[in-house]
Design a protein around this motif. Structure first.
Motif, short mmCIF file in Angstrom:
data_model
loop_
_atom_site.label_atom_id
_atom_site.label_comp_id
_atom_site.label_asym_id
_atom_site.label_seq_id
_atom_site.Cartn_x
_atom_site.Cartn_y
_atom_site.Cartn_z
N THR A 2 0.84 -1.20 0.00
CA THR A 2 0.00 0.00 0.00
C THR A 2 0.87 1.25 0.00
OG1 THR A 2 -1.70 -1.18 1.24
CG2 THR A 2 -1.82 1.22 1.23
N SER A 3 0.56 2.19 -0.89
CA SER A 3 1.33 3.43 -0.92
C SER A 3 0.90 4.33 0.23
CB SER A 3 1.12 4.15 -2.25
OG SER A 3 -0.24 4.47 -2.43
N VAL A 4 1.83 5.13 0.69
CA VAL A 4 1.58 6.01 1.83
C VAL A 4 0.74 7.20 1.39
CG1 VAL A 4 2.67 7.63 3.44
CG2 VAL A 4 3.61 5.34 3.14
N ARG A 5 -0.27 7.51 2.20
CA ARG A 5 -1.05 8.74 2.04
C ARG A 5 -1.03 9.46 3.38
NH1 ARG A 5 -4.42 9.77 -2.22
NH2 ARG A 5 -5.97 10.83 -0.90
N GLY A 6 -0.32 10.58 3.43
CA GLY A 6 -0.25 11.38 4.64
C GLY A 6 -1.13 12.60 4.52
N ARG A 7 -1.15 13.41 5.59
CA ARG A 7 -1.98 14.61 5.53
C ARG A 7 -1.45 15.71 6.43
NH1 ARG A 7 -4.12 14.85 11.09
NH2 ARG A 7 -5.58 13.17 11.44
N LEU A 8 -1.74 16.93 6.00
CA LEU A 8 -1.59 18.13 6.82
C LEU A 8 -3.00 18.59 7.11
CD1 LEU A 8 1.12 20.00 4.68
CD2 LEU A 8 1.49 18.34 6.51
N ALA A 9 -3.31 18.83 8.38
CA ALA A 9 -4.70 19.14 8.73
C ALA A 9 -4.77 20.34 9.67
CB ALA A 9 -5.37 17.92 9.36
N PRO A 10 -4.46 21.53 9.18
CA PRO A 10 -4.51 22.71 10.04
C PRO A 10 -5.94 23.16 10.33
CG PRO A 10 -4.01 23.35 7.79
CD PRO A 10 -4.02 21.85 7.81
N SER A 11 -6.11 23.84 11.45
CA SER A 11 -7.39 24.47 11.78
C SER A 11 -7.26 25.97 11.50
CB SER A 11 -7.74 24.26 13.26
OG SER A 11 -7.89 22.89 13.55
N PRO A 12 -8.08 26.52 10.60
CA PRO A 12 -7.95 27.94 10.26
C PRO A 12 -8.63 28.84 11.29
CG PRO A 12 -9.66 26.93 8.95
CD PRO A 12 -9.06 25.83 9.77
N THR A 13 -8.09 28.80 12.51
CA THR A 13 -8.65 29.59 13.61
C THR A 13 -7.65 30.62 14.11
OG1 THR A 13 -7.91 27.91 15.18
CG2 THR A 13 -10.17 27.72 14.35
N LEU A 26 7.53 17.76 9.89
CA LEU A 26 7.79 16.36 10.15
C LEU A 26 6.78 15.47 9.43
CD1 LEU A 26 8.77 16.53 13.93
CD2 LEU A 26 10.28 16.22 11.96
N ALA A 27 5.52 15.89 9.36
CA ALA A 27 4.52 15.13 8.62
C ALA A 27 4.87 15.11 7.13
CB ALA A 27 3.13 15.74 8.83
N TRP A 28 5.31 16.24 6.61
CA TRP A 28 5.71 16.33 5.20
C TRP A 28 6.90 15.42 4.92
CZ3 TRP A 28 9.94 17.61 2.30
CH2 TRP A 28 9.74 17.98 0.96
N LEU A 29 7.91 15.47 5.79
CA LEU A 29 9.10 14.65 5.59
C LEU A 29 8.76 13.16 5.64
CD1 LEU A 29 11.66 16.63 7.79
CD2 LEU A 29 11.76 16.36 5.29
N ALA A 30 7.93 12.75 6.59
CA ALA A 30 7.58 11.33 6.71
C ALA A 30 6.88 10.83 5.45
CB ALA A 30 6.69 11.12 7.93
N CYS A 31 5.98 11.63 4.92
CA CYS A 31 5.24 11.22 3.73
C CYS A 31 6.13 11.25 2.49
CB CYS A 31 4.02 12.13 3.54
SG CYS A 31 2.96 11.67 2.15
#
Length: 324
Positions: A2-13, A26-31
Motif C-alpha cells: 500500500t502506498s503512503v497517504r499522509g496529511r496536513l490538517a490545520p485548523s484555520p482559527t 515532520l509530517a511532510w518529511l515522513a510522507c
C-alpha cells in the motif's frame, strides 16, 4: 504494498506558529520520504473561530515554508481544489459525517447534560478523575434513559449532544512509530465521548475519522498531546469497519519555559517571523536541528532534509526553544 497517504490538517482559527511548522514539516518529511501522496485538509468545523481569511493565510505560509501537497486547496490560494477525495474542507463534509453517525446505529445516544451539570456530578464523585487532555470523564448519566425520560428533557427545552456508548468495547491497542506500544481503555480516556455537539456542530473525533478514512489517509503524524484522542478515533475506525492508519505522535515544541507553543505566542507566528526578516530556510534549518536531523541550525529547504530523515533521530520528550 500500500502506498503512503499522509496529511496536513490545520485548523484555520488563527495564524500558524513555529509549533505548527514543526508538526507540518515532520509530517511532510515522513510522507515524502516514503514517496507518498500528501493531502491538505482544512479542519474548519468550529463555526465560531474558523475563517476563510485564516485558511488563505495558512496556504500561503505552508507554500512559503516550502511544503507542497498533492490534494486539497490550490497551493496558489486561488479558489478550488485538486484531487478526487474532496471536499477538502470539513465545513462542507457534513453529509458524510451524518452517514457515519447513522452507521453507528444504537451505539449513539442523546445526552442532555450541560457542562455545569457534568462538572457538578464529577465534583460529587469521591476520588473523581483529574481533568486533563482527555477532557472531563463522562459518568454515563444519560446512557440508559428511557424514551419517556428523553421526551421530558426535550419538552423542557434541552438540546442533546450525541455520544458514543463505549460500554463493552475492548481496550485499544496499537503501535506508535515514536511512542512505541500503546494500550488504552476507553473508560480511561473519558468514557462515552461526543460525536456531535448540542448546537449541531460535528465533534472532532468523528470528523477526523471520517475524513482520514474516506481520503485514504494511512499515515498520521501529529503532536503527543493528541495521543489520548487516538484510542477514541481507533474505536470509531473499528466500529465503522475502516482500516486503521499508522500513527506517529511527535514531541511538542515548547518555549524556553517549557510551555507548549500556541496561537497566543504571537511573536512566533510565521507571519511575525517573516516580518522580522527570517527566511523559510532559516526556520526549517532550526526545526531540523531541534529534530536531530542536522548537527547545526544551518538554513535548509525541506527537500534537502529528506535523505537524512528517520524517526530514530527525533528526541523524546518536549523540545525547548532557546529564549532568543
Amino acid at each position: 504494498m500500500t502506498s503512503v497517504r499522509g496529511r496536513l490538517a490545520p485548523s484555520p482559527t488563527g495564524r500558524l506558529h513555529l509549533g505548527n511548522a514543526w508538526a507540518f514539516l515532520l509530517a511532510w518529511l515522513a510522507c515524502r520520504k516514503a514517496g507518498g501522496t500528501l493531502v491538505l485538509r482544512m479542519e474548519d468545523i468550529d463555526p465560531d473561530r474558523a475563517t476563510q481569511d485564516w485558511a488563505e493565510e495558512i496556504v500561503f505560509d505552508l507554500h512559503w515554508l516550502g511544503l507542497d501537497w498533492d490534494e486539497g486547496p490550490h497551493p496558489d490560494g486561488t479558489p478550488g481544489e485538486t484531487g478526487d477525495c474532496g471536499p477538502y474542507v470539513q465545513s462542507r463534509r457534513g453529509a458524510l459525517y451524518e452517514q457515519a453517525l447513522h452507521r453507528l446505529g444504537a451505539r449513539v445516544y442523546p445526552c442532555y447534560c450541560t457542562r455545569k451539570e457534568l462538572r457538578d456530578q464529577l465534583h460529587a464523585m469521591a476520588g473523581a478523575p483529574h481533568v486533563d487532555d482527555r477532557g472531563a470523564p463522562y459518568p454515563g448519566t444519560c446512557r440508559h434513559l428511557t424514551a419517556e425520560e428523553r421526551a421530558q428533557r426535550e419538552a423542557g427545552g434541552r438540546h442533546p449532544c450525541l455520544r458514543l456508548n463505549t460500554e463493552g468495547l475492548a481496550d485499544i491497542v496499537f503501535m506508535d512509530a515514536l511512542c512505541g506500544p500503546q494500550r488504552f481503555s476507553l473508560a480511561g480516556c473519558g468514557g462515552d465521548f461526543a460525536l456531535r455537539r448540542s448546537d449541531g456542530v460535528w465533534a472532532y473525533q468523528l470528523a477526523v475519522v471520517v475524513d482520514d478514512a474516506l481520503m485514504g489517509v494511512n499515515q498520521v503524524v501529529r503532536g503527543e498531546d493528541i495521543l489520548v484522542s487516538t484510542p477514541r478515533q481507533l474505536a470509531l475506525f473499528d466500529l465503522l469497519g475502516w482500516p486503521r492508519p499508522a500513527y506517529a505522535h511527535i514531541p511538542l515544541l515548547c518555549d524556553a519555559a517549557g510551555e507548549r507553543l500556541a496561537k497566543r505566542h504571537n511573536s512566533l507566528s510565521l507571519r511575525a517571523l517573516r516580518a522580522a526578516g527570517r527566511t523559510p530556510q532559516e526556520l526549517v534549518g532550526l526545526l531540523a536541528f531541534k529534530a536531530g536531523l542536522q548537527d547545526r541550525p544551518d538554513p535548509k529547504t525541506p527537500r534537502e532534509l529528506l535523505d537524512g530523515f528517520t524517526w530514530q533521530r527525533l528526541p523524546r520528550g518536549p523540545v525547548l526553544l532557546d529564549a532568543q
